[in-house]
Write a protein that holds these residues in place. Sequence first.
Motif, short mmCIF file in Angstrom:
data_model
loop_
_atom_site.label_atom_id
_atom_site.label_comp_id
_atom_site.label_asym_id
_atom_site.label_seq_id
_atom_site.Cartn_x
_atom_site.Cartn_y
_atom_site.Cartn_z
N GLN A 165 49.00 35.58 38.50
CA GLN A 165 48.46 36.02 39.79
C GLN A 165 46.94 35.85 39.82
N TYR A 166 46.44 35.43 40.96
CA TYR A 166 44.99 35.34 41.14
C TYR A 166 44.51 36.62 41.79
N VAL A 167 43.58 37.28 41.13
CA VAL A 167 43.03 38.54 41.64
C VAL A 167 41.72 38.25 42.36
N GLU A 168 41.70 38.51 43.61
CA GLU A 168 40.51 38.25 44.42
C GLU A 168 39.38 39.20 44.01
N PRO A 169 38.21 38.65 43.65
CA PRO A 169 37.09 39.52 43.28
C PRO A 169 36.59 40.33 44.47
N GLU A 170 36.03 41.48 44.18
CA GLU A 170 35.40 42.27 45.23
C GLU A 170 34.16 41.53 45.73
N LYS A 171 33.70 41.89 46.93
CA LYS A 171 32.55 41.20 47.53
C LYS A 171 31.32 41.29 46.65
N LYS A 226 31.62 38.84 43.91
CA LYS A 226 31.38 37.48 44.39
C LYS A 226 29.89 37.20 44.54
N GLU A 227 29.18 38.16 45.10
CA GLU A 227 27.74 37.99 45.29
C GLU A 227 27.04 37.87 43.95
N ALA A 228 27.45 38.67 42.96
CA ALA A 228 26.83 38.61 41.63
C ALA A 228 27.07 37.25 40.99
N ILE A 229 28.29 36.73 41.13
CA ILE A 229 28.62 35.41 40.58
C ILE A 229 27.80 34.33 41.28
N LYS A 230 27.67 34.45 42.59
CA LYS A 230 26.91 33.47 43.37
C LYS A 230 25.44 33.48 42.96
N ARG A 231 24.87 34.69 42.79
CA ARG A 231 23.46 34.78 42.39
C ARG A 231 23.26 34.20 41.00
N LYS A 232 24.21 34.48 40.11
CA LYS A 232 24.10 33.96 38.74
C LYS A 232 24.13 32.45 38.73
#
Length: 208
Positions: free
Chosen positions: A13-19, A22-28
């Motif tokens: 199953q793919y677990v959708e990350p919390e917003k 997602k923002e932390a991953i995008k910033r990184k």
Amino acid sequence: MALIVSCYSIRAQYVEPEKAEKEAIKRKATEIITYPSIKFDSVQTRNALTEGKGKITGVAFTRPRGTYGANNPPKKILAGKVKIQLFPVTPYFEEYYKLWKDKSKNNPKNNKYVYMADRAFRLRLEAITNSSGEFTFPNMKPGKYYLFANVNYDLSYNAKEYTGSGYNAYGKTDYYKQNAYAKNYNDFLETFVEVKTDGETVNIKLKN
């Protein structure tokens, strides 16, 4: 009778990350990190931190800036029980500090950061202040040093909150109640200091 077993391949199953995740991953992924171009010299840094006969003493404090609405705001806040960190000022540190002060290189709002090498950060001295903000770095040899600390403090203030209106013989009356609030602040303290001769005691004020 033969037993027939059906096998199915089930994907995980793919677990959708919390917003926020997602923002932390995008910033990184979009971080722009700058390091000093000078090669870090650990021998030079260790030598600068070998024991001498001098001493750096002082008091750390801050003067609150955001005091609007505060109840009797203090003019000075002593940095009690705070960690003071000390780095020797080497050519490597000088370049790091210049980059760190450059807003085109170090600007968290634009996802830009300046770092020093991990081993450079580890080669430092630390001291803890007493409740009066006093600190000491003993056994210092002649040289130039950079000291910094972060100070957290709260300022309390009162504010009126509208609770409703009513009518009486005099007309309409608005009602309020006093609420107590506290706002947290974090101040950055820094200074450069030089021990000029072996055995010298240098007294400083570490403030914002």
